[in-house]
Design an enzyme around this catalytic site. Structure first.
Site, PDB file in Angstrom:
ATOM      1  N   ASP A   7      -8.177   3.622   1.011  1.00 32.96           N
ATOM      2  CA  ASP A   7      -7.245   4.111   2.032  1.00 32.96           C
ATOM      3  C   ASP A   7      -8.029   4.622   3.249  1.00 32.96           C
ATOM      4  OD1 ASP A   7      -5.386   5.454   3.544  1.00 32.96           O
ATOM      5  OD2 ASP A   7      -4.479   6.505   1.853  1.00 32.96           O
ATOM      6  N   ASN A  55       2.292   1.397   4.357  1.00 25.97           N
ATOM      7  CA  ASN A  55       2.601   0.120   5.020  1.00 25.97           C
ATOM      8  C   ASN A  55       2.310   0.157   6.525  1.00 25.97           C
ATOM      9  OD1 ASN A  55       5.488  -2.082   5.489  1.00 25.97           O
ATOM     10  ND2 ASN A  55       3.384  -2.651   5.075  1.00 25.97           N
ATOM     11  N   CYS A 105       0.862  -1.188   0.000  1.00 28.14           N
ATOM     12  CA  CYS A 105       0.000   0.000   0.000  1.00 28.14           C
ATOM     13  C   CYS A 105       0.896   1.234   0.000  1.00 28.14           C
ATOM     14  CB  CYS A 105      -0.969  -0.020   1.181  1.00 28.14           C
ATOM     15  SG  CYS A 105      -0.185  -0.054   2.809  1.00 28.14           S
ATOM     16  N   CYS A 165      -1.422   0.608   7.395  1.00 33.24           N
ATOM     17  CA  CYS A 165      -2.856   0.294   7.525  1.00 33.24           C
ATOM     18  C   CYS A 165      -3.264  -0.922   6.682  1.00 33.24           C
ATOM     19  CB  CYS A 165      -3.718   1.499   7.127  1.00 33.24           C
ATOM     20  SG  CYS A 165      -3.415   2.990   8.111  1.00 33.24           S
ATOM     21  N   ARG A 166      -3.373  -0.728   5.369  1.00 28.41           N
ATOM     22  CA  ARG A 166      -3.950  -1.773   4.522  1.00 28.41           C
ATOM     23  C   ARG A 166      -3.052  -2.996   4.343  1.00 28.41           C
ATOM     24  NH1 ARG A 166      -5.041   2.118  -0.351  1.00 28.41           N
ATOM     25  NH2 ARG A 166      -3.201   3.043   0.648  1.00 28.41           N
ATOM     26  N   SER A 167      -1.810  -2.789   3.899  1.00 25.00           N
ATOM     27  CA  SER A 167      -0.973  -3.970   3.613  1.00 25.00           C
ATOM     28  C   SER A 167      -0.589  -4.762   4.866  1.00 25.00           C
ATOM     29  CB  SER A 167       0.242  -3.621   2.749  1.00 25.00           C
ATOM     30  OG  SER A 167       1.073  -2.668   3.346  1.00 25.00           O
TER      31      SER A 167
HETATM   32  P1  4NP Z   1      -1.789   2.714   4.136  1.00 23.46           P
HETATM   33  O1  4NP Z   1      -2.450   4.044   4.732  1.00 23.46           O
HETATM   34  O2  4NP Z   1      -1.237   3.087   2.782  1.00 23.46           O
HETATM   35  O3  4NP Z   1      -2.929   1.787   4.068  1.00 23.46           O
HETATM   36  O4  4NP Z   1      -0.708   2.292   5.118  1.00 23.46           O
HETATM   37  C1  4NP Z   1      -1.766   5.273   4.800  1.00 23.46           C
HETATM   38  C2  4NP Z   1      -0.862   5.491   5.826  1.00 23.46           C
HETATM   39  C3  4NP Z   1      -0.198   6.703   5.908  1.00 23.46           C
HETATM   40  C4  4NP Z   1      -0.446   7.689   4.972  1.00 23.46           C
HETATM   41  C5  4NP Z   1      -1.346   7.454   3.932  1.00 23.46           C
HETATM   42  C6  4NP Z   1      -2.005   6.232   3.853  1.00 23.46           C
HETATM   43  N1  4NP Z   1       0.198   8.948   5.072  1.00 23.46           N
HETATM   44  O5  4NP Z   1      -0.086   9.832   4.252  1.00 23.46           O
HETATM   45  O6  4NP Z   1       1.038   9.128   5.962  1.00 23.46           O
END
Ligand code: 4NP
Length: 166
Positions: free
Chosen positions: A126, A11, A8, A13-15
């Site tokens: 997201d 790294n 993602c 939340c989703r992955s």
């Molecule tokens: P992820 O979510 O891609 O599912 O881990 C996010 C985590 C952090 C951010 C964006 C999405 N950020 O902008 O810091």
């Protein structure tokens, strides 16, 4: 060993959720000696961090421990994995931009391609800037898609499950 990496943006939340869910499914199927699972982010913002507390809490409620530390996916990682599963179209585009190698590009696809009933272009949304329901939704999508992914891998690599799936 068949190597899988979920990717993602951050790294956190989703992955990591997909990694935790897939590890549990693989363990329940008795296949942990055959399938190795990691996750990574296209961005380096959160490298070294544990998953977001909201993701950890949602997973914990459902009996899944998220134990990863954030790492960034780089071009050389394509050589390490058989399956590189992007969470959304932006992740897919960022990952495809890392290589011209067609063998590596063939390893790359959207995770939701493996979710029964999902279309080819659907993404895991997201949840980072949203409410708790987003994290619930992410978990549910990851669970359905990872079940489909595991079935695909078992069939494609003739692994034959040694114990019943839960
Ligand atoms: P992820 O979510 O891609 O599912 O881990 C996010 C985590 C952090 C951010 C964006 C999405 N950020 O902008 O810091």
């Amino acid at each position: 060993m068949i190597r899988v990496c979920f990717v993602c943006l951050g790294n956190i939340c989703r992955s990591p959720t997909a990694e935790g869910v897939m590890k549990k499914l693989v363990r329940d199927a008795g296949l942990e000696e055959r399938i190795d699972i990691e996750s990574a982010g296209t961005a380096a913002y959160h490298v070294g961090e544990r998953p977001d507390p909201r993701s950890r809490e949602e997973a914990r409620r459902r009996g899944v421990a998220l134990e990863s530390r954030a790492q960034q996916f780089t071009a050389k990682d394509f050589a390490r994995f058989d399956y590189v599963l992007a969470m959304d179209r932006e992740n897919l585009a960022d990952l495809s931009g890392l290589t011209d190698d067609t063998v590596h590009l063939e390893r790359l696809t959207l995770l939701r391609r493996f979710e029964p009933g999902s279309t080819n272009d659907s993404s895991v949304p997201d949840p980072y800037y949203g409410g708790d329901d987003g994290f619930m939704r992410v978990f549910e999508i990851c669970e359905a898609a990872c079940r489909g992914l595991l079935e695909h891998i078992v069939e494609a690599h003739a692994l034959g499950e040694r114990s019943a799936r839960s």
